[in-house]
Design a protein around this motif. Structure first.
Motif, PDB file in Angstrom:
ATOM      1  N   SER A  76       6.387 -25.383  29.605  1.00  0.00           N
ATOM      2  CA  SER A  76       5.519 -24.577  28.746  1.00  0.00           C
ATOM      3  C   SER A  76       6.288 -24.088  27.518  1.00  0.00           C
ATOM      4  O   SER A  76       7.514 -23.939  27.556  1.00  0.00           O
ATOM      5  CB  SER A  76       4.958 -23.383  29.522  1.00  0.00           C
ATOM      6  N   GLU A  77       5.563 -23.831  26.457  1.00  0.00           N
ATOM      7  CA  GLU A  77       6.185 -23.326  25.229  1.00  0.00           C
ATOM      8  C   GLU A  77       6.830 -21.966  25.460  1.00  0.00           C
ATOM      9  O   GLU A  77       7.884 -21.667  24.898  1.00  0.00           O
ATOM     10  CB  GLU A  77       5.143 -23.228  24.116  1.00  0.00           C
ATOM     11  N   ASP A  78       6.212 -21.133  26.288  1.00  0.00           N
ATOM     12  CA  ASP A  78       6.773 -19.811  26.582  1.00  0.00           C
ATOM     13  C   ASP A  78       8.116 -19.927  27.301  1.00  0.00           C
ATOM     14  O   ASP A  78       9.065 -19.212  26.978  1.00  0.00           O
ATOM     15  CB  ASP A  78       5.810 -18.991  27.439  1.00  0.00           C
ATOM     16  N   HIS A  81      10.748 -21.064  24.874  1.00  0.00           N
ATOM     17  CA  HIS A  81      11.126 -19.933  24.010  1.00  0.00           C
ATOM     18  C   HIS A  81      12.160 -19.046  24.712  1.00  0.00           C
ATOM     19  O   HIS A  81      13.163 -18.654  24.117  1.00  0.00           O
ATOM     20  CB  HIS A  81       9.880 -19.131  23.645  1.00  0.00           C
TER      21      HIS A  81
END
Length: 91
Positions: A76-78, A81
């Motif tokens: 996931s992008e989260d 990050h």
């Protein structure tokens, strides 16, 4: 990508401080079966938590659930990050 070695490596990050879109947090748990990473936010003034009747009861740090996977087996992008922030804090 539901890989045991990957989740074991994530578990080794438990207790590490991180930033989640600018908010200071700490990684407190990895729920591999549910595909979630749990963060505890460390805001200067924690939000007020309600009791079972909806009345203000106490202040407590917010828990944030971050999905491990996005589309298919991709991370996931989260999560990316958070991991990039950890990498930047080490170097």
């Amino acid at each position: 990508m539901n890989d045991v070695s990957f989740t074991d490596r994530l578990r080794s990050l438990i207790g590490r401080e991180c930033r989640y879109y600018g908010r200071p947090c700490r990684i407190i748990e990895v729920l591999a079966g549910e595909g979630r990473l749990i963060l505890e936010a460390h805001d200067p003034l924690p939000p007020i938590q309600p009791d079972q009747y909806g009345q203000a009861a106490f202040r407590a740090n917010e828990l944030i659930e971050v999905g491990l996977y996005g589309d298919g087996d991709a991370l996931s992008e989260d999560l990316i990050h958070i991991l990039e922030g950890l990498k930047d804090s080490v170097s």
